[in-house]
Motif scaffolding. Structure first.
Motif, PDB file in Angstrom:
ATOM      1  N   ASP A 157      15.558  -7.077 -57.512  1.00 49.05           N
ATOM      2  CA  ASP A 157      16.589  -7.369 -58.504  1.00 49.05           C
ATOM      3  C   ASP A 157      15.906  -8.014 -59.712  1.00 49.05           C
ATOM      4  OD1 ASP A 157      19.139  -7.434 -59.452  1.00 49.05           O
ATOM      5  OD2 ASP A 157      19.928  -8.846 -57.988  1.00 49.05           O
ATOM      6  N   VAL A 158      16.301  -7.587 -60.898  1.00 45.95           N
ATOM      7  CA  VAL A 158      15.701  -8.127 -62.125  1.00 45.95           C
ATOM      8  C   VAL A 158      16.772  -8.872 -62.917  1.00 45.95           C
ATOM      9  CG1 VAL A 158      14.568  -7.530 -64.304  1.00 45.95           C
ATOM     10  CG2 VAL A 158      14.092  -6.178 -62.257  1.00 45.95           C
ATOM     11  N   TYR A 159      16.470 -10.089 -63.331  1.00 46.09           N
ATOM     12  CA  TYR A 159      17.379 -10.865 -64.185  1.00 46.09           C
ATOM     13  C   TYR A 159      16.635 -11.243 -65.453  1.00 46.09           C
ATOM     14  CZ  TYR A 159      20.505 -11.580 -60.217  1.00 46.09           C
ATOM     15  OH  TYR A 159      21.381 -11.386 -59.177  1.00 46.09           O
ATOM     16  N   ILE A 160      17.245 -10.971 -66.609  1.00 47.23           N
ATOM     17  CA  ILE A 160      16.668 -11.455 -67.874  1.00 47.23           C
ATOM     18  C   ILE A 160      17.787 -12.218 -68.596  1.00 47.23           C
ATOM     19  CG2 ILE A 160      15.424 -10.877 -69.991  1.00 47.23           C
ATOM     20  CD1 ILE A 160      14.786  -8.141 -68.786  1.00 47.23           C
ATOM     21  N   ALA A 161      17.563 -13.512 -68.814  1.00 51.35           N
ATOM     22  CA  ALA A 161      18.573 -14.341 -69.471  1.00 51.35           C
ATOM     23  C   ALA A 161      18.083 -14.760 -70.850  1.00 51.35           C
ATOM     24  CB  ALA A 161      18.863 -15.576 -68.620  1.00 51.35           C
ATOM     25  N   PHE A 162      18.970 -14.649 -71.844  1.00 48.23           N
ATOM     26  CA  PHE A 162      18.651 -15.054 -73.220  1.00 48.23           C
ATOM     27  C   PHE A 162      19.559 -16.202 -73.620  1.00 48.23           C
ATOM     28  CE2 PHE A 162      17.571 -10.575 -72.864  1.00 48.23           C
ATOM     29  CZ  PHE A 162      16.328 -10.510 -73.480  1.00 48.23           C
ATOM     30  N   GLN A 163      18.999 -17.172 -74.315  1.00 47.98           N
ATOM     31  CA  GLN A 163      19.809 -18.267 -74.830  1.00 47.98           C
ATOM     32  C   GLN A 163      20.725 -17.730 -75.931  1.00 47.98           C
ATOM     33  OE1 GLN A 163      18.333 -21.709 -77.328  1.00 47.98           O
ATOM     34  NE2 GLN A 163      17.695 -22.414 -75.307  1.00 47.98           N
ATOM     35  N   MET A 164      21.997 -18.144 -75.906  1.00 47.08           N
ATOM     36  CA  MET A 164      22.918 -17.742 -76.970  1.00 47.08           C
ATOM     37  C   MET A 164      23.713 -18.959 -77.443  1.00 47.08           C
ATOM     38  SD  MET A 164      26.018 -15.718 -75.025  1.00 47.08           S
ATOM     39  CE  MET A 164      27.231 -15.996 -76.332  1.00 47.08           C
ATOM     40  N   ALA A 165      24.474 -18.783 -78.517  1.00 41.66           N
ATOM     41  CA  ALA A 165      25.198 -19.907 -79.130  1.00 41.66           C
ATOM     42  C   ALA A 165      26.343 -20.394 -78.243  1.00 41.66           C
ATOM     43  CB  ALA A 165      25.736 -19.481 -80.486  1.00 41.66           C
ATOM     44  N   ASP A 166      26.930 -21.509 -78.622  1.00 46.89           N
ATOM     45  CA  ASP A 166      28.036 -22.089 -77.860  1.00 46.89           C
ATOM     46  C   ASP A 166      29.335 -21.324 -78.123  1.00 46.89           C
ATOM     47  OD1 ASP A 166      29.673 -23.601 -80.104  1.00 46.89           O
ATOM     48  OD2 ASP A 166      27.552 -23.965 -80.484  1.00 46.89           O
ATOM     49  N   ARG A 167      30.359 -21.665 -77.363  1.00 50.23           N
ATOM     50  CA  ARG A 167      31.624 -20.935 -77.372  1.00 50.23           C
ATOM     51  C   ARG A 167      32.320 -20.941 -78.738  1.00 50.23           C
ATOM     52  NH1 ARG A 167      35.237 -18.474 -78.099  1.00 50.23           N
ATOM     53  NH2 ARG A 167      37.005 -17.807 -76.812  1.00 50.23           N
ATOM     54  N   LEU A 168      32.141 -22.005 -79.528  1.00 54.62           N
ATOM     55  CA  LEU A 168      32.849 -22.079 -80.806  1.00 54.62           C
ATOM     56  C   LEU A 168      32.079 -21.434 -81.956  1.00 54.62           C
ATOM     57  CD1 LEU A 168      34.450 -25.626 -80.581  1.00 54.62           C
ATOM     58  CD2 LEU A 168      35.652 -23.444 -80.745  1.00 54.62           C
ATOM     59  N   ASP A 169      30.875 -20.960 -81.696  1.00 54.23           N
ATOM     60  CA  ASP A 169      30.085 -20.322 -82.745  1.00 54.23           C
ATOM     61  C   ASP A 169      30.671 -18.941 -83.054  1.00 54.23           C
ATOM     62  OD1 ASP A 169      27.147 -20.780 -84.019  1.00 54.23           O
ATOM     63  OD2 ASP A 169      27.530 -18.634 -83.722  1.00 54.23           O
TER      64      ASP A 169
END
Length: 413
Positions: free
Chosen positions: A242-254
Protein backbone atom coordinates in the motif's frame (compact mmCIF):
# COMPACT_ATOMS: atom_id res chain seq x y z
CA UNK A 1 -31.23 27.98 1.91
CA UNK A 2 -31.26 26.65 5.43
CA UNK A 3 -33.11 29.20 7.55
CA UNK A 4 -32.36 29.47 11.26
CA UNK A 5 -32.64 31.68 14.32
CA UNK A 6 -29.98 32.03 16.97
CA UNK A 7 -29.56 33.25 20.53
CA UNK A 8 -27.02 32.93 23.32
CA UNK A 9 -27.86 31.99 26.90
CA UNK A 10 -26.53 33.96 29.86
CA UNK A 11 -23.95 31.22 30.54
CA UNK A 12 -22.51 31.50 27.03
CA UNK A 13 -24.21 28.50 25.38
CA UNK A 14 -24.87 29.33 21.72
CA UNK A 15 -28.19 28.00 20.43
CA UNK A 16 -29.33 27.72 16.81
CA UNK A 17 -32.89 26.78 15.87
CA UNK A 18 -33.91 25.47 12.47
CA UNK A 19 -37.70 25.27 12.13
CA UNK A 20 -38.93 22.61 9.72
CA UNK A 21 -42.59 21.67 10.03
CA UNK A 22 -42.47 19.19 7.13
CA UNK A 23 -41.32 16.47 9.55
CA UNK A 24 -42.78 15.07 12.79
CA UNK A 25 -39.21 14.63 14.09
CA UNK A 26 -36.75 16.83 15.92
CA UNK A 27 -33.02 16.68 16.43
CA UNK A 28 -30.88 18.09 19.22
CA UNK A 29 -27.20 18.30 18.33
CA UNK A 30 -24.47 19.50 20.69
CA UNK A 31 -21.03 20.23 19.37
CA UNK A 32 -18.25 20.61 21.94
CA UNK A 33 -15.30 22.61 20.69
CA UNK A 34 -12.78 19.97 21.75
CA UNK A 35 -11.00 17.24 19.85
CA UNK A 36 -7.85 15.17 19.98
CA UNK A 37 -5.81 18.27 19.07
CA UNK A 38 -6.60 19.73 22.51
CA UNK A 39 -5.06 16.85 24.45
CA UNK A 40 -1.90 16.81 26.49
CA UNK A 41 0.72 14.96 24.35
CA UNK A 42 1.34 12.69 27.36
CA UNK A 43 -2.38 11.95 27.79
CA UNK A 44 -3.86 11.32 24.37
CA UNK A 45 -7.12 9.62 23.50
CA UNK A 46 -9.03 11.58 26.18
CA UNK A 47 -11.49 13.33 23.85
CA UNK A 48 -12.53 9.96 22.46
CA UNK A 49 -12.60 8.32 25.90
CA UNK A 50 -14.96 11.14 26.91
CA UNK A 51 -17.32 10.47 24.08
CA UNK A 52 -17.74 7.01 25.66
CA UNK A 53 -17.90 8.30 29.25
CA UNK A 54 -20.71 10.67 28.29
CA UNK A 55 -22.95 7.62 27.87
CA UNK A 56 -21.99 6.19 31.26
CA UNK A 57 -24.65 8.04 33.21
CA UNK A 58 -24.84 11.52 34.72
CA UNK A 59 -25.70 12.90 38.17
CA UNK A 60 -29.47 12.48 38.00
CA UNK A 61 -29.73 9.97 35.15
CA UNK A 62 -27.92 6.68 35.82
CA UNK A 63 -28.90 5.16 32.46
CA UNK A 64 -28.78 7.47 29.46
CA UNK A 65 -30.38 5.20 26.84
CA UNK A 66 -33.43 3.96 28.72
CA UNK A 67 -35.44 7.20 29.02
CA UNK A 68 -34.61 8.03 25.41
CA UNK A 69 -35.81 4.70 24.05
CA UNK A 70 -39.07 5.11 25.95
CA UNK A 71 -39.88 8.23 23.92
CA UNK A 72 -38.82 6.74 20.58
CA UNK A 73 -35.45 8.47 20.40
CA UNK A 74 -32.03 7.48 19.07
CA UNK A 75 -28.65 8.93 19.86
CA UNK A 76 -25.00 8.71 18.95
CA UNK A 77 -21.76 10.67 18.96
CA UNK A 78 -18.41 10.99 17.23
CA UNK A 79 -15.02 12.48 18.00
CA UNK A 80 -12.52 13.90 15.52
CA UNK A 81 -9.19 15.66 15.91
CA UNK A 82 -11.15 18.92 16.00
CA UNK A 83 -14.55 18.40 17.61
CA UNK A 84 -16.78 16.10 19.67
CA UNK A 85 -20.39 15.91 18.56
CA UNK A 86 -23.45 14.38 20.28
CA UNK A 87 -26.90 14.07 18.75
CA UNK A 88 -30.39 12.87 19.55
CA UNK A 89 -33.25 12.36 17.09
CA UNK A 90 -36.76 11.80 18.42
CA UNK A 91 -40.41 12.67 17.74
CA UNK A 92 -40.67 16.44 18.20
CA UNK A 93 -43.46 16.05 20.75
CA UNK A 94 -40.85 14.54 23.09
CA UNK A 95 -38.10 17.11 22.54
CA UNK A 96 -37.97 18.05 26.23
CA UNK A 97 -36.53 14.62 27.02
CA UNK A 98 -33.53 15.48 24.85
CA UNK A 99 -33.03 18.77 26.72
CA UNK A 100 -33.21 16.97 30.05
CA UNK A 101 -30.70 14.29 29.04
CA UNK A 102 -28.15 16.59 27.42
CA UNK A 103 -28.28 19.26 30.10
CA UNK A 104 -27.70 16.70 32.83
CA UNK A 105 -24.63 15.37 31.01
CA UNK A 106 -23.25 18.86 30.57
CA UNK A 107 -23.96 19.72 34.21
CA UNK A 108 -21.99 16.78 35.48
CA UNK A 109 -21.12 13.25 34.59
CA UNK A 110 -21.48 10.58 37.25
CA UNK A 111 -17.69 9.99 37.27
CA UNK A 112 -17.99 6.67 39.00
CA UNK A 113 -14.98 4.38 39.14
CA UNK A 114 -17.18 1.70 37.57
CA UNK A 115 -18.10 3.87 34.57
CA UNK A 116 -14.46 4.83 34.01
CA UNK A 117 -13.31 1.20 34.25
CA UNK A 118 -16.02 0.00 31.87
CA UNK A 119 -15.52 2.70 29.23
CA UNK A 120 -11.73 2.51 29.44
CA UNK A 121 -11.95 -1.24 28.78
CA UNK A 122 -14.24 -0.57 25.79
CA UNK A 123 -11.80 1.97 24.31
CA UNK A 124 -8.77 -0.30 24.89
CA UNK A 125 -10.60 -3.09 23.09
CA UNK A 126 -11.45 -0.73 20.22
CA UNK A 127 -7.80 0.36 20.01
CA UNK A 128 -6.66 -3.26 19.77
CA UNK A 129 -9.35 -4.38 17.32
CA UNK A 130 -9.43 -1.43 14.94
CA UNK A 131 -5.88 -0.10 15.07
CA UNK A 132 -3.50 -2.84 16.17
CA UNK A 133 -4.97 -6.17 15.03
CA UNK A 134 -6.45 -5.12 11.71
CA UNK A 135 -4.54 -5.00 8.42
CA UNK A 136 -3.45 -1.38 7.74
CA UNK A 137 -5.14 -0.41 11.04
CA UNK A 138 -2.11 1.51 12.29
CA UNK A 139 -1.59 3.56 9.12
CA UNK A 140 -2.69 6.82 10.73
CA UNK A 141 -0.77 6.07 13.90
CA UNK A 142 2.34 6.16 11.69
CA UNK A 143 1.42 8.63 8.94
CA UNK A 144 0.34 11.46 11.24
CA UNK A 145 3.67 11.79 13.10
CA UNK A 146 5.45 11.63 9.73
CA UNK A 147 3.40 14.52 8.31
CA UNK A 148 3.15 16.64 11.48
CA UNK A 149 6.19 17.60 13.53
CA UNK A 150 4.79 20.28 15.89
CA UNK A 151 0.99 20.36 15.69
CA UNK A 152 -1.09 18.08 17.88
CA UNK A 153 -2.54 16.44 14.75
CA UNK A 154 0.46 14.16 15.31
CA UNK A 155 -1.83 11.60 16.89
CA UNK A 156 -5.12 9.98 15.89
CA UNK A 157 -8.32 10.40 17.93
CA UNK A 158 -7.84 6.96 19.49
CA UNK A 159 -4.59 8.30 21.00
CA UNK A 160 -0.85 7.82 20.50
CA UNK A 161 -0.58 4.59 22.45
CA UNK A 162 -2.67 2.23 24.55
CA UNK A 163 -0.80 3.17 27.71
CA UNK A 164 -2.32 6.68 27.74
CA UNK A 165 -5.83 5.22 28.03
CA UNK A 166 -4.77 2.48 30.45
CA UNK A 167 -3.23 5.10 32.76
CA UNK A 168 -6.18 7.54 32.64
CA UNK A 169 -6.89 8.52 36.24
CA UNK A 170 -10.12 9.85 37.68
CA UNK A 171 -8.66 13.29 38.53
CA UNK A 172 -7.27 13.68 34.97
CA UNK A 173 -10.62 12.75 33.50
CA UNK A 174 -12.47 15.21 35.76
CA UNK A 175 -10.04 18.00 34.88
CA UNK A 176 -10.53 17.36 31.14
CA UNK A 177 -14.31 17.50 31.58
CA UNK A 178 -14.17 20.73 33.58
CA UNK A 179 -11.91 22.38 31.00
CA UNK A 180 -13.86 21.52 27.86
CA UNK A 181 -17.41 20.40 28.64
CA UNK A 182 -19.13 23.62 29.61
CA UNK A 183 -21.73 25.95 28.05
CA UNK A 184 -19.13 28.43 26.76
CA UNK A 185 -17.41 25.69 24.81
CA UNK A 186 -20.54 24.26 23.19
CA UNK A 187 -22.94 24.98 20.33
CA UNK A 188 -26.44 23.51 20.44
CA UNK A 189 -28.59 23.14 17.34
CA UNK A 190 -32.25 22.19 17.61
CA UNK A 191 -33.98 21.39 14.36
CA UNK A 192 -37.22 19.92 13.04
CA UNK A 193 -40.84 20.43 14.01
CA UNK A 194 -40.07 23.02 16.71
CA UNK A 195 -40.73 26.69 17.38
CA UNK A 196 -37.91 29.06 18.30
CA UNK A 197 -39.90 30.48 21.23
CA UNK A 198 -40.43 27.00 22.72
CA UNK A 199 -36.78 26.09 22.22
CA UNK A 200 -35.78 29.29 24.00
CA UNK A 201 -37.95 28.43 27.00
CA UNK A 202 -36.63 24.87 27.17
CA UNK A 203 -33.03 26.02 26.78
CA UNK A 204 -33.46 28.52 29.59
CA UNK A 205 -35.17 25.98 31.82
CA UNK A 206 -32.62 23.18 31.33
CA UNK A 207 -29.32 24.83 30.45
CA UNK A 208 -29.21 28.25 32.17
CA UNK A 209 -28.71 26.67 35.65
CA UNK A 210 -25.41 25.15 34.40
CA UNK A 211 -22.43 27.31 35.44
CA UNK A 212 -20.64 28.93 32.47
CA UNK A 213 -17.25 27.48 33.42
CA UNK A 214 -14.01 29.02 32.24
CA UNK A 215 -13.56 29.82 28.56
CA UNK A 216 -10.93 27.61 26.99
CA UNK A 217 -8.55 29.58 24.77
CA UNK A 218 -6.81 27.37 22.27
CA UNK A 219 -3.16 28.12 21.70
CA UNK A 220 -1.69 25.24 19.73
CA UNK A 221 1.78 25.15 18.21
CA UNK A 222 1.13 25.59 14.48
CA UNK A 223 2.81 23.40 11.89
CA UNK A 224 5.58 25.11 9.93
CA UNK A 225 5.65 24.90 6.13
CA UNK A 226 7.22 21.68 4.98
CA UNK A 227 10.37 21.91 2.88
CA UNK A 228 11.73 18.38 3.01
CA UNK A 229 10.65 15.09 1.53
CA UNK A 230 9.80 12.58 4.26
CA UNK A 231 9.64 8.81 3.85
CA UNK A 232 8.79 5.80 5.95
CA UNK A 233 8.67 2.12 5.03
CA UNK A 234 6.74 -0.37 7.14
CA UNK A 235 6.54 -4.13 6.68
CA UNK A 236 3.58 -5.97 8.18
CA UNK A 237 1.20 -8.91 7.80
CA UNK A 238 -1.10 -7.33 5.23
CA UNK A 239 -2.53 -8.83 2.04
CA UNK A 240 -1.15 -6.21 -0.39
CA UNK A 241 1.45 -3.46 -0.55
CA UNK A 242 0.00 0.00 0.00
CA UNK A 243 1.35 3.44 -0.91
CA UNK A 244 0.41 6.64 0.96
CA UNK A 245 1.56 10.10 -0.10
CA UNK A 246 0.39 12.97 2.11
CA UNK A 247 0.80 16.66 1.24
CA UNK A 248 0.42 19.55 3.65
CA UNK A 249 -2.52 21.79 2.72
CA UNK A 250 -4.14 24.95 4.11
CA UNK A 251 -6.62 25.10 6.98
CA UNK A 252 -10.39 24.78 6.62
CA UNK A 253 -11.05 28.54 6.42
CA UNK A 254 -8.50 29.18 3.67
CA UNK A 255 -10.00 29.98 0.26
CA UNK A 256 -7.88 27.23 -1.31
CA UNK A 257 -9.89 24.62 0.64
CA UNK A 258 -12.61 24.67 -2.04
CA UNK A 259 -10.06 24.37 -4.83
CA UNK A 260 -8.46 21.36 -3.11
CA UNK A 261 -11.83 19.70 -2.55
CA UNK A 262 -12.70 19.93 -6.25
CA UNK A 263 -9.21 18.72 -7.13
CA UNK A 264 -9.76 15.60 -5.02
CA UNK A 265 -13.07 15.05 -6.86
CA UNK A 266 -11.42 15.39 -10.28
CA UNK A 267 -8.82 12.86 -9.23
CA UNK A 268 -10.91 10.41 -7.32
CA UNK A 269 -14.69 10.84 -7.27
CA UNK A 270 -16.46 8.01 -9.04
CA UNK A 271 -15.60 5.76 -11.96
CA UNK A 272 -15.01 8.61 -14.41
CA UNK A 273 -12.34 10.19 -12.16
CA UNK A 274 -8.76 10.45 -13.39
CA UNK A 275 -7.07 8.06 -10.98
CA UNK A 276 -9.63 5.34 -11.57
CA UNK A 277 -9.76 5.81 -15.34
CA UNK A 278 -6.01 6.07 -15.90
CA UNK A 279 -4.37 4.03 -13.17
CA UNK A 280 -6.91 1.30 -12.44
CA UNK A 281 -8.62 0.70 -15.79
CA UNK A 282 -6.20 1.78 -18.52
CA UNK A 283 -2.69 1.31 -17.16
CA UNK A 284 -3.70 -1.36 -14.61
CA UNK A 285 -1.19 -0.20 -12.01
CA UNK A 286 -3.45 -0.19 -8.95
CA UNK A 287 -6.27 -2.44 -7.77
CA UNK A 288 -7.63 0.68 -6.06
CA UNK A 289 -6.39 4.25 -5.69
CA UNK A 290 -7.92 7.27 -3.94
CA UNK A 291 -7.29 10.94 -3.24
CA UNK A 292 -8.94 12.67 -0.30
CA UNK A 293 -8.47 15.45 2.24
CA UNK A 294 -8.58 15.31 6.02
CA UNK A 295 -10.61 18.54 6.06
CA UNK A 296 -8.97 19.61 9.32
CA UNK A 297 -9.73 22.97 10.93
CA UNK A 298 -6.00 23.72 11.19
CA UNK A 299 -3.50 22.80 8.45
CA UNK A 300 -4.76 19.62 6.82
CA UNK A 301 -3.46 16.84 4.62
CA UNK A 302 -4.23 15.96 1.01
CA UNK A 303 -3.66 12.22 0.79
CA UNK A 304 -3.15 9.72 -2.01
CA UNK A 305 -3.53 6.05 -1.23
CA UNK A 306 -3.18 3.15 -3.61
CA UNK A 307 -2.70 -0.61 -3.58
CA UNK A 308 -0.48 -1.58 -6.54
CA UNK A 309 -1.19 -4.81 -8.42
CA UNK A 310 1.22 -7.64 -7.63
CA UNK A 311 3.27 -7.30 -10.83
CA UNK A 312 3.88 -3.57 -10.19
CA UNK A 313 6.84 -2.29 -8.17
CA UNK A 314 6.46 0.39 -5.52
CA UNK A 315 8.61 2.71 -7.67
CA UNK A 316 6.27 2.28 -10.65
CA UNK A 317 3.23 2.89 -8.45
CA UNK A 318 4.66 6.08 -6.97
CA UNK A 319 5.77 7.34 -10.37
CA UNK A 320 2.27 6.80 -11.76
CA UNK A 321 0.73 9.01 -9.06
CA UNK A 322 3.34 11.74 -9.64
CA UNK A 323 2.63 11.62 -13.38
CA UNK A 324 -1.04 12.36 -12.70
CA UNK A 325 -0.01 15.28 -10.48
CA UNK A 326 2.27 16.61 -13.22
CA UNK A 327 -0.73 16.74 -15.57
CA UNK A 328 -2.68 18.81 -13.02
CA UNK A 329 0.29 21.13 -12.64
CA UNK A 330 0.84 21.75 -16.33
CA UNK A 331 -2.47 21.36 -18.17
CA UNK A 332 -5.67 23.29 -17.38
CA UNK A 333 -8.58 21.10 -16.31
CA UNK A 334 -11.04 21.10 -19.25
CA UNK A 335 -14.19 23.15 -18.67
CA UNK A 336 -16.47 20.12 -19.04
CA UNK A 337 -14.56 18.14 -16.42
CA UNK A 338 -14.53 20.99 -13.93
CA UNK A 339 -18.23 21.73 -14.50
CA UNK A 340 -19.07 18.07 -13.92
CA UNK A 341 -17.43 17.92 -10.46
CA UNK A 342 -18.93 21.31 -9.56
CA UNK A 343 -22.40 20.03 -10.47
CA UNK A 344 -21.86 16.87 -8.42
CA UNK A 345 -20.76 18.97 -5.46
CA UNK A 346 -23.81 21.19 -5.82
CA UNK A 347 -26.18 18.21 -5.86
CA UNK A 348 -24.41 16.75 -2.79
CA UNK A 349 -24.91 20.05 -0.97
CA UNK A 350 -28.60 20.19 -1.93
CA UNK A 351 -29.04 16.58 -0.86
CA UNK A 352 -27.44 17.21 2.54
CA UNK A 353 -29.92 20.04 3.07
CA UNK A 354 -32.74 17.52 2.93
CA UNK A 355 -31.71 15.38 5.89
CA UNK A 356 -32.57 16.99 9.22
CA UNK A 357 -29.60 15.59 11.15
CA UNK A 358 -27.12 16.63 8.45
CA UNK A 359 -28.52 20.14 8.53
CA UNK A 360 -28.19 20.34 12.31
CA UNK A 361 -24.60 19.07 12.26
CA UNK A 362 -23.65 21.41 9.42
CA UNK A 363 -25.14 24.45 11.16
CA UNK A 364 -23.16 23.61 14.30
CA UNK A 365 -19.92 23.14 12.39
CA UNK A 366 -20.24 26.38 10.42
CA UNK A 367 -21.14 28.27 13.60
CA UNK A 368 -17.91 26.90 15.05
CA UNK A 369 -16.04 28.13 11.96
CA UNK A 370 -17.43 31.61 12.55
CA UNK A 371 -21.01 31.81 11.30
CA UNK A 372 -23.73 29.21 10.70
CA UNK A 373 -24.87 31.21 7.66
CA UNK A 374 -21.69 30.18 5.82
CA UNK A 375 -23.55 26.93 5.14
CA UNK A 376 -25.79 28.86 2.75
CA UNK A 377 -22.84 30.18 0.73
CA UNK A 378 -20.80 27.00 0.38
CA UNK A 379 -22.09 26.01 -3.03
CA UNK A 380 -21.21 29.32 -4.66
CA UNK A 381 -17.63 28.98 -3.39
CA UNK A 382 -17.27 25.66 -5.20
CA UNK A 383 -18.91 27.02 -8.34
CA UNK A 384 -16.48 29.96 -8.39
CA UNK A 385 -13.35 27.76 -8.58
CA UNK A 386 -11.44 28.16 -11.87
CA UNK A 387 -9.08 25.88 -13.81
CA UNK A 388 -6.31 28.45 -13.23
CA UNK A 389 -6.75 28.17 -9.45
CA UNK A 390 -6.53 24.38 -9.64
CA UNK A 391 -3.30 24.55 -11.63
CA UNK A 392 -1.84 27.15 -9.25
CA UNK A 393 -2.69 25.12 -6.13
CA UNK A 394 -1.42 21.89 -7.68
CA UNK A 395 1.96 23.56 -8.26
CA UNK A 396 2.03 24.99 -4.76
CA UNK A 397 0.99 21.79 -3.00
CA UNK A 398 2.19 18.79 -4.97
CA UNK A 399 5.92 19.21 -4.44
CA UNK A 400 8.37 16.48 -3.49
CA UNK A 401 9.53 18.64 -0.56
CA UNK A 402 5.94 18.93 0.68
CA UNK A 403 5.34 15.18 0.65
CA UNK A 404 5.30 12.52 3.38
CA UNK A 405 5.35 9.09 1.76
CA UNK A 406 4.64 5.90 3.64
CA UNK A 407 5.18 2.59 1.95
CA UNK A 408 3.33 -0.27 3.58
CA UNK A 409 4.87 -3.57 2.45
CA UNK A 410 3.23 -6.99 2.72
CA UNK A 411 5.51 -9.50 4.46
CA UNK A 412 6.74 -12.02 1.92
CA UNK A 413 6.24 -15.57 3.21
Amino acid sequence: MVKFNRFTLSNGLRVIVHEDNTTPMAVLNILYDVGARDENPEQTGFAHLFEHLMFGGSVNIPDYDQPLQRVGGENNAFTSNDITNYYITLPSANIETAFWLESDRMLSLAFSKKSLDVQRAVVIEEFKQRYLNQPYGDVWLKLRPLAYKTHSYQWATIGKELKHIEDAKMEDVKAFFKKHYNPQNAIMVVGGNVKTEDVKQLAEKWFVPIPAGEKYHRNLPQEAEQHEERRLTVTAKVPLDDVYIAFQMADRLDESYYVAELMSDILSRGSSSRLYRNLVKEKQIFSEVHAYMTGSLDKGLFVFEGKPLENITIEQAEAAIWEELEVLKTIDVPVAELTKVQNKTESTMIFSEMALLDKAMNLAQFELLGDADMLNHETEKYLAVTAAQIKELANKMFRKDNSSTMIYLAEKA
